[in-house]
Design a protein around this motif. Sequence first.
Motif, PDB file in Angstrom:
ATOM      1  N   GLY A  91       0.806  -1.225   0.000  1.00 56.41           N
ATOM      2  CA  GLY A  91       0.000   0.000   0.000  1.00 56.41           C
ATOM      3  C   GLY A  91       0.833   1.267   0.000  1.00 56.41           C
ATOM      4  N   LEU A  92       0.169   2.358  -0.289  1.00 58.61           N
ATOM      5  CA  LEU A  92       0.820   3.677  -0.241  1.00 58.61           C
ATOM      6  C   LEU A  92       1.162   4.019   1.206  1.00 58.61           C
ATOM      7  N   MET A  93       2.283   4.737   1.411  1.00 55.33           N
ATOM      8  CA  MET A  93       2.622   5.172   2.777  1.00 55.33           C
ATOM      9  C   MET A  93       1.721   6.336   3.137  1.00 55.33           C
ATOM     10  N   PHE A  95      -0.078   9.132   5.465  1.00 51.30           N
ATOM     11  CA  PHE A  95       0.388   9.959   6.574  1.00 51.30           C
ATOM     12  C   PHE A  95      -0.004   9.325   7.911  1.00 51.30           C
ATOM     13  N   ASN A  96      -1.253   8.851   8.003  1.00 53.28           N
ATOM     14  CA  ASN A  96      -1.748   8.299   9.268  1.00 53.28           C
ATOM     15  C   ASN A  96      -1.080   6.979   9.641  1.00 53.28           C
ATOM     16  N   MET A  97      -0.694   6.191   8.653  1.00 52.77           N
ATOM     17  CA  MET A  97      -0.091   4.883   8.959  1.00 52.77           C
ATOM     18  C   MET A  97       1.423   4.953   9.150  1.00 52.77           C
ATOM     19  N   THR A  98       2.057   6.039   8.695  1.00 57.05           N
ATOM     20  CA  THR A  98       3.522   6.129   8.744  1.00 57.05           C
ATOM     21  C   THR A  98       4.094   5.864  10.153  1.00 57.05           C
ATOM     22  N   PRO A  99       3.592   6.513  11.237  1.00 51.32           N
ATOM     23  CA  PRO A  99       4.169   6.226  12.550  1.00 51.32           C
ATOM     24  C   PRO A  99       3.999   4.772  12.969  1.00 51.32           C
ATOM     25  N   HIS A 100       2.914   4.131  12.534  1.00 55.11           N
ATOM     26  CA  HIS A 100       2.683   2.724  12.911  1.00 55.11           C
ATOM     27  C   HIS A 100       3.630   1.792  12.156  1.00 55.11           C
ATOM     28  N   VAL A 101       3.936   2.160  10.907  1.00 55.53           N
ATOM     29  CA  VAL A 101       4.908   1.361  10.143  1.00 55.53           C
ATOM     30  C   VAL A 101       6.285   1.488  10.811  1.00 55.53           C
ATOM     31  N   PRO A 126       1.231  10.257  -8.543  1.00 58.76           N
ATOM     32  CA  PRO A 126       0.958  11.695  -8.484  1.00 58.76           C
ATOM     33  C   PRO A 126       0.753  12.188  -7.043  1.00 58.76           C
ATOM     34  N   PHE A 127       1.425  11.545  -6.084  1.00 62.49           N
ATOM     35  CA  PHE A 127       1.124  11.852  -4.685  1.00 62.49           C
ATOM     36  C   PHE A 127       2.137  12.776  -4.010  1.00 62.49           C
ATOM     37  N   GLU A 128       3.165  13.239  -4.777  1.00 60.26           N
ATOM     38  CA  GLU A 128       4.243  13.988  -4.124  1.00 60.26           C
ATOM     39  C   GLU A 128       3.766  15.247  -3.393  1.00 60.26           C
ATOM     40  N   ASN A 129       2.665  15.831  -3.840  1.00 58.91           N
ATOM     41  CA  ASN A 129       2.180  17.055  -3.181  1.00 58.91           C
ATOM     42  C   ASN A 129       0.981  16.807  -2.265  1.00 58.91           C
ATOM     43  N   SER A 130       0.679  15.523  -2.029  1.00 63.73           N
ATOM     44  CA  SER A 130      -0.488  15.220  -1.205  1.00 63.73           C
ATOM     45  C   SER A 130      -0.166  15.376   0.280  1.00 63.73           C
ATOM     46  N   PHE A 131      -1.105  15.929   1.042  1.00 66.28           N
ATOM     47  CA  PHE A 131      -0.917  16.053   2.490  1.00 66.28           C
ATOM     48  C   PHE A 131      -1.087  14.703   3.175  1.00 66.28           C
ATOM     49  N   ALA A 132      -1.709  13.723   2.483  1.00 69.92           N
ATOM     50  CA  ALA A 132      -2.087  12.467   3.135  1.00 69.92           C
ATOM     51  C   ALA A 132      -1.130  11.313   2.855  1.00 69.92           C
ATOM     52  N   ILE A 133      -0.167  11.519   1.925  1.00 67.18           N
ATOM     53  CA  ILE A 133       0.684  10.400   1.491  1.00 67.18           C
ATOM     54  C   ILE A 133       2.159  10.743   1.684  1.00 67.18           C
ATOM     55  N   ASN A 134       2.920   9.825   2.274  1.00 69.79           N
ATOM     56  CA  ASN A 134       4.372   9.991   2.416  1.00 69.79           C
ATOM     57  C   ASN A 134       5.094   9.052   1.443  1.00 69.79           C
TER      58      ASN A 134
END
Length: 168
Positions: A91-93, A95-101, A126-134
Amino acid sequence: MIQFWNKRIKLGILTENPEHDEAFKLIQKEIKERVKKKFAGSLAIRMVDSGSCNACEAECNALSNPYYDLERLGIYFVASPRHADVMLLSGLMTFNMTPHVFDAYRQMPEPKWIITLGECPAMKSPFENSFAINAPAEDHLPITHHIPGCPPEPKEIIEGLLAFLRKI
Ligand code: SF4
């Protein structure tokens, strides 16, 4: 009843038989040998979903069925990162799951490896500017190997695991 048996005899066996897939048998044999040599016969994988659509997980579920039967090769899915040698990240990294990963990775004992599964963890655009995806995961974690596909089929995942075992 006679019609039924006539049809059955005429059609023969329609399901695939892995015992007849010689190339696949060789892959399984090599995996078993490498797991035995490098992990004393038991390689534990913790699956972590950082924001997938669940299709990658569905393909991984098939790895435990009697056809692919990954446990026969000494590879097990475990419930805790504390018992895992490898994190299989799908899955995509988000923002909300990043600390759990990060948390799951911290809890894994050394030596440890991460394999990314499917196109999502490797995608940036196309997610480089998204606030929700790392994205992509490799910007945040040491990724040892990537298994491509959307989703990768069970056989491709098994081939990917062999490529990882050859690499380490
Ligand atoms: S790689 Fe494809 S199948 Fe896997 S999580 Fe992403 S969108 Fe879903």
